[in-house]
Design a protein around this motif. Structure first.
Motif, mmCIF file in Angstrom:
data_model
loop_
_atom_site.group_PDB
_atom_site.id
_atom_site.type_symbol
_atom_site.label_atom_id
_atom_site.label_comp_id
_atom_site.label_asym_id
_atom_site.label_seq_id
_atom_site.Cartn_x
_atom_site.Cartn_y
_atom_site.Cartn_z
ATOM 1 N N GLY A 17 0.735 -1.194 0.093
ATOM 2 C CA GLY A 17 0.075 -0.010 -0.136
ATOM 3 C C GLY A 17 0.628 1.255 0.197
ATOM 4 O O GLY A 17 0.192 2.473 -0.032
ATOM 5 N N TYR A 18 2.139 1.047 -0.088
ATOM 6 C CA TYR A 18 3.014 2.333 0.117
ATOM 7 C C TYR A 18 3.615 2.582 -1.361
ATOM 8 O O TYR A 18 3.878 1.588 -1.986
ATOM 9 C CB TYR A 18 4.272 2.104 1.323
ATOM 10 N N PRO A 19 3.879 3.842 -1.810
ATOM 11 C CA PRO A 19 4.824 3.882 -2.994
ATOM 12 C C PRO A 19 6.155 3.294 -2.652
ATOM 13 O O PRO A 19 6.795 3.523 -1.922
ATOM 14 C CB PRO A 19 4.793 5.266 -3.073
ATOM 15 N N LEU A 20 6.476 2.464 -3.728
ATOM 16 C CA LEU A 20 7.625 1.896 -3.633
ATOM 17 C C LEU A 20 9.011 2.785 -3.560
ATOM 18 O O LEU A 20 9.928 2.335 -3.264
ATOM 19 C CB LEU A 20 7.970 0.759 -4.944
ATOM 20 N N SER A 21 8.692 3.945 -4.055
ATOM 21 C CA SER A 21 9.831 4.903 -4.314
ATOM 22 C C SER A 21 10.125 5.550 -3.065
ATOM 23 O O SER A 21 11.206 5.827 -2.914
ATOM 24 C CB SER A 21 9.107 6.068 -5.178
ATOM 25 N N ILE A 22 9.323 5.218 -1.963
ATOM 26 C CA ILE A 22 9.753 5.676 -0.776
ATOM 27 C C ILE A 22 10.873 5.016 0.089
ATOM 28 O O ILE A 22 11.693 5.472 0.930
ATOM 29 C CB ILE A 22 8.608 5.852 0.453
ATOM 30 N N PHE A 23 11.097 3.759 -0.616
ATOM 31 C CA PHE A 23 12.054 2.749 0.306
ATOM 32 C C PHE A 23 13.492 3.090 -0.354
ATOM 33 O O PHE A 23 14.362 3.279 0.273
ATOM 34 C CB PHE A 23 11.845 1.404 -0.210
ATOM 35 N N PHE A 24 13.324 3.812 -1.674
ATOM 36 C CA PHE A 24 14.712 4.424 -2.304
ATOM 37 C C PHE A 24 15.071 5.597 -1.566
ATOM 38 O O PHE A 24 16.235 5.950 -1.055
ATOM 39 C CB PHE A 24 14.465 4.622 -3.719
ATOM 40 N N ASP A 155 5.966 13.963 -0.589
ATOM 41 C CA ASP A 155 5.298 14.125 -1.975
ATOM 42 C C ASP A 155 4.738 12.975 -2.561
ATOM 43 O O ASP A 155 3.983 13.070 -3.572
ATOM 44 C CB ASP A 155 6.154 14.919 -2.697
ATOM 45 N N GLN A 156 5.320 11.782 -2.115
ATOM 46 C CA GLN A 156 5.092 10.759 -3.020
ATOM 47 C C GLN A 156 3.604 9.974 -2.639
ATOM 48 O O GLN A 156 3.222 8.977 -3.563
ATOM 49 C CB GLN A 156 6.163 9.562 -2.804
ATOM 50 N N PHE A 157 3.107 10.497 -1.659
ATOM 51 C CA PHE A 157 1.792 9.956 -0.999
ATOM 52 C C PHE A 157 0.771 10.707 -1.558
ATOM 53 O O PHE A 157 0.641 11.925 -1.910
ATOM 54 C CB PHE A 157 1.697 9.961 0.288
ATOM 55 N N ASP A 158 -0.627 10.192 -1.953
ATOM 56 C CA ASP A 158 -1.611 10.681 -2.520
ATOM 57 C C ASP A 158 -2.348 11.494 -1.292
ATOM 58 O O ASP A 158 -1.981 11.188 -0.027
ATOM 59 C CB ASP A 158 -2.695 9.532 -2.935
ATOM 60 N N GLY A 225 15.823 5.152 -8.235
ATOM 61 C CA GLY A 225 14.083 5.142 -8.215
ATOM 62 C C GLY A 225 13.459 6.375 -9.050
ATOM 63 O O GLY A 225 12.427 6.587 -8.989
ATOM 64 N N SER A 226 14.299 6.819 -9.943
ATOM 65 C CA SER A 226 14.040 8.028 -10.504
ATOM 66 C C SER A 226 12.496 7.793 -11.338
ATOM 67 O O SER A 226 11.684 8.793 -11.272
ATOM 68 C CB SER A 226 15.033 8.376 -11.478
ATOM 69 N N ASN A 227 12.501 6.859 -11.968
ATOM 70 C CA ASN A 227 11.118 6.479 -12.471
ATOM 71 C C ASN A 227 9.793 6.442 -12.071
ATOM 72 O O ASN A 227 8.909 6.293 -12.461
ATOM 73 C CB ASN A 227 11.259 5.417 -13.797
ATOM 74 N N MET A 228 10.196 6.195 -10.604
ATOM 75 C CA MET A 228 9.008 5.777 -9.653
ATOM 76 C C MET A 228 8.698 7.239 -9.023
ATOM 77 O O MET A 228 7.610 7.114 -8.299
ATOM 78 C CB MET A 228 9.248 4.746 -8.677
ATOM 79 N N TYR A 229 9.220 8.111 -9.001
ATOM 80 C CA TYR A 229 8.994 9.397 -8.274
ATOM 81 C C TYR A 229 7.894 10.080 -8.816
ATOM 82 O O TYR A 229 7.648 10.130 -9.998
ATOM 83 C CB TYR A 229 10.232 10.163 -8.015
ATOM 84 N N LYS A 230 7.047 10.798 -7.960
ATOM 85 C CA LYS A 230 6.302 11.868 -8.261
ATOM 86 C C LYS A 230 7.085 13.082 -8.509
ATOM 87 O O LYS A 230 7.762 13.404 -6.957
ATOM 88 C CB LYS A 230 5.125 11.978 -7.329
ATOM 89 N N LYS A 231 7.285 14.000 -9.286
ATOM 90 C CA LYS A 231 8.354 15.012 -9.343
ATOM 91 C C LYS A 231 7.378 16.403 -9.642
ATOM 92 O O LYS A 231 6.574 16.381 -10.954
ATOM 93 C CB LYS A 231 9.384 14.953 -10.236
ATOM 94 N N GLY A 232 7.370 17.223 -8.892
ATOM 95 C CA GLY A 232 6.677 18.548 -9.433
ATOM 96 C C GLY A 232 7.596 19.421 -9.661
ATOM 97 O O GLY A 232 8.750 19.384 -9.376
ATOM 98 N N HIS A 233 7.015 20.595 -10.551
ATOM 99 C CA HIS A 233 7.801 21.796 -10.851
ATOM 100 C C HIS A 233 7.931 22.742 -9.776
ATOM 101 O O HIS A 233 6.702 22.697 -8.933
ATOM 102 C CB HIS A 233 7.122 22.357 -11.730
ATOM 103 N N PRO A 234 9.266 23.535 -9.682
ATOM 104 C CA PRO A 234 8.990 24.418 -8.892
ATOM 105 C C PRO A 234 7.931 25.759 -8.800
ATOM 106 O O PRO A 234 7.573 25.881 -9.813
ATOM 107 C CB PRO A 234 10.563 25.215 -9.007
ATOM 108 N N GLU A 235 7.387 25.812 -7.703
ATOM 109 C CA GLU A 235 6.111 26.674 -7.677
ATOM 110 C C GLU A 235 6.398 27.971 -6.891
ATOM 111 O O GLU A 235 5.646 28.861 -6.665
ATOM 112 C CB GLU A 235 5.280 26.090 -6.689
#
Length: 715
Positions: A17-24, A155-158, A225-235
């Motif tokens: 249930g957790y994003p796999l990206s967080i383990f990286f 940021d990786q979580f909904d 883990g790059s392809n698994m991350y949720k990445k946002g633009h600078p705001e």
């Protein structure tokens, strides 16, 4: 790298249930903290024993480095939010970080250099230059990524995964402490190894090299883990907006000073011509908390001395814990061990008990207690230092040199060091204590055995220790040995050398370590040995005769000159000359001060982070977190100022000074806390939103009557 908008969140891999990206991210944080704390654990000893800086300079550079590490998070946050985004900021600064760690490892390599007479590596300026470059890069790297990694993990979580996000931060905190704990155990062991091709020295290249390797692993794991991350633009950076709002308010206030304007409730209200009310009210809340932060750096000024002054204190103590031999820099592990134990104990036991006693233990009261406990910890450190000072030898200071006389002859030796200096008489097979002189007044020495006299020239320099050995045979023999022992051993090992007082040349071996061929009336160099009883074997070079004997039981941090006196029936006759007294105050006496300051940290640091989060507006929590980290940087700068300005010659007095300063600051903070009013930022923001909505409705329907739900005076 794909932006957040181009990623289908439902396709990202998950685990339980957790994003796999967080383990990286968690593994990345573990390796990075191992790298940072591992390097920092041995840093002050590297300054003192490799670069040969004194305690004050070593402490000053150490705290300058730590201060820089806690100043750079502000730059990291601005870069991440304004230009590169969190992901690219972590990647870029991790590369800088890794390069810095590699340079530190290279700077400590001494195999290609010789050692000068004072024990410093040749081309010392090169070593210092590389070290400073490495530390600057590390400070920008670790500080720059500090505000980004945890936030990037969140940021990786909904939005509906609040429970998982909370557990992630617990796992993240565990990774930080695990990396810190393991590194402060392992790197001192690596430092204690002997390594080198041409000369065997303390293995700082290995102690710095392993953290460098872990930082490289940290970077590679994060990239994997790059392809698994949720990445946002600078705001855009909220800190810049807050700074601009404050700047405009000040500028506008002085600009309109001569004009007639209605008086405003708060000086920030002068920004209302350009900025909306929501930002102004949020900024007021932030400044209210930042004002409370002003006294807090004094706590960190004491807390971070665990890695400098307290580690140097441990070098003069006995680290024998029975089956374990504790290195001075390993005592720093007491803090993370106690943290892991005490945080749940305090939360689950101590706080509920206080609540049952009907004591209103508010966050600011907890912070006050934390400061008080840190002050007590330094009082405990001062008491320990008083006991240590009773056992420390009097090493030569600037403008001084010391000479010990050992008489290996059969008669009384009289030694005249020159006009105005007291003469000494030394019995046969006896020695003097170290005698302190002004090296400029020591030109020659007159040695007499009865009617036989000789005049010997002396070549001594300041801050050096020498041993003058004498013997009367057919003629008077003399030799001036440079001891080179002007500090306590950093690893608690014992320095042992031999003098051959037999009639022929011999080969000496102790505990399997060969001292090589030693001529009559000659001395070996000092060699390091662990505590305990050792077997000494002497083999004569002109025949097959061998003698052996068991040594005395060596303690911790001593230095001895062992005179080979005779070989009788295969039994070795030995005489021990104590050059440095063994450490007698046990390191366990540091545990109370570590325990007290850790108690202070638990109620101060954990509470401070929670308080900062709870009192911060929803979009300005990063501003207060940056302000909190800034108090750590200022605290380390305070160490530099106080230690430099106090000019105290006694270390225990400096501990008492810091304790007194923190106690005074604690009283000031308690008064400030008394007048602080807690707020609910979410409720205030909601009221502002409701007010703005009603104002908009009022503009749309001018005839309606709307009540203002919040006034400036309520702020």
């Amino acid at each position: 790298f794909a932006p957040l908008q181009s990623i289908d969140l439902s396709t990202l891999p998950r685990c339980f249930g957790y994003p796999l990206s967080i383990f990286f991210i968690v593994i990345n944080e573990f390796c990075e903290r191992f790298s940072y704390y591992g390097m920092r654990a041995v840093l002050v000893l590297y300054f003192k024993y490799f670069l040969r800086w004194d305690d004050n300079l070593s402490t000053a550079i150490y705290h300058t480095f730590v201060a820089l590490c806690y100043l750079t998070p502000i730059l990291g946050a601005i870069v991440a939010d304004s230009w590169l985004g969190k992901f690219m900021t972590i990647i870029s600064l991790s590369i800088v970080y890794t390069i810095g760690q590699v340079i530190m490892a290279v700077s400590s390599i001494n195999d290609l250099t010789d050692y000068n007479r004072d024990g410093t590596p040749d081309n010392i300026s090169l070593h210092i230059g590389l070290s400073m470059i490495g530390l600057i890069l590390i400070a920008f790297g670790t500080g720059g990524i500090k505000p980004c990694v945890a936030a990037f993990g969140g940021d990786q979580f909904d939005e509906e995964q609040e429970k998982q996000r909370s557990r992630f931060f617990s796992l993240f905190y565990l990774a930080v402490n695990a990396g810190s704990l393991l590194s402060t155990i392992i790197t001192p062991i690596l430092r204690g190894e002997q390594c080198g091709i041409h000369t065997k020295q303390q293995c700082y290249p290995l102690a710095f090299g392993v953290p460098a390797a872990l930082m490289a692993v940290s970077l590679m794991v994060f990239i994997l883990g790059s392809n698994m991350y949720k990445k946002g633009h600078p705001e855009g950076n909220i800190m810049l907006q807050v700074s601009k709002c404050i700047g405009f308010a000040i500028k506008n206030r002085f600009k309109q000073r001569s004009k007639q304007f209605p008086k405003r409730e708060h000086w920030l209200d002068w920004a209302s011509e350009k900025y909306d009310k929501r930002l102004i009210v949020q900024t007021k809340m932030v400044l209210k908390v930042l004002f409370l932060y002003i006294p807090l750096p004094m706590f960190w000024a004491l807390f971070d001395q665990q890695g400098s002054r307290w580690t140097l204190q441990a070098t003069t103590m006995d680290g024998n814990f029975g089956a374990m031999q504790i290195q001075p820099d390993q005592m720093q592990t007491v803090n993370p061990i106690l943290i892991v134990i005490m945080v749940p104990v305090v939360d689950a036991v101590i706080y509920p008990l206080i609540k049952k006693c009907h004591i209103n233990f508010t966050p600011l009261r907890k912070i006050t207690v934390g400061m008080f406990l840190a002050s007590l910890a330094f009082v405990a450190a001062a008491l320990v230092q008083v006991q240590i000072d009773k056992t420390l030898p009097d090493f030569p200071k600037e403008g001084q040199s010391q000479i010990k006389v050992i008489n290996l002859g059969t008669d009384v030796a009289k030694v005249d060091f020159g006009p105005g200096i007291q003469n000494v008489s030394v019995e046969s097979l006896r020695e003097t204590k170290y005698l302190t002189f002004d090296p400029t007044s020591l030109k020659n020495v007159i040695i007499s055995y009865g009617n036989e006299t000789t005049n010997e020239l002396l070549n001594v320099m300041g801050k050096e220790r020498h041993t003058l050995i004498l013997k009367n045979t057919i003629y008077i023999q003399t030799a001036l040995l440079l001891d080179g022992l002007t500090t306590k051993s950093e690893d608690g090992k014992n320095k042992i050398r031999f003098i051959n007082n037999l009639a022929s040349a011999i080969n000496i071996t102790m505990d399997g370590t060969s001292f090589g061929h030693v001529n009559n009336f000659s001395a070996t160099n000092y060699t390091s040995f662990t505590r305990g009883v050792k077997e000494i074997v002497v083999a004569f070079t002109d025949n097959s005769l061998t003698c052996k004997n068991q040594s005395m039981s060596f303690g911790y941090g001593s230095a001895y000159t062992i005179v080979i006196q005779e070989c009788n029936n295969d039994t070795l006759g030995l005489r021990y000359v104590e050059d440095i007294q063994p450490n007698t105050v046990h390191m366990a006496w540091q545990i109370p001060q570590y325990f007290i300051i850790t108690c202070g940290e638990v109620v101060f640091s954990v509470t401070g982070l929670s308080f900062s989060y709870s009192q911060a507006p929803s979009n300005m929590k990063s501003v207060l977190q940056a302000g909190w980290l800034l108090t750590v940087a200022v605290g380390n700068i305070i160490v530099l100022i106080v230690a430099g300005a106090s000019k105290l010659s006694e270390q225990w007095a400096e501990y008492v000074l810091f304790a007194a300063l923190l106690m005074a600051v604690c009283i000031i903070f308690s008064v400030m806390a008394y007048f602080y009013t807690y707020v609910d930022p979410a409720e205030i923001e909601s009221q502002i939103d409701d007010e703005e909505k009603k104002n908009m409705d009022n503009e749309k329907w001018p005839g309606s009557i709307l009540k203002n739900p919040i006034s400036q005076t309520e702020m």
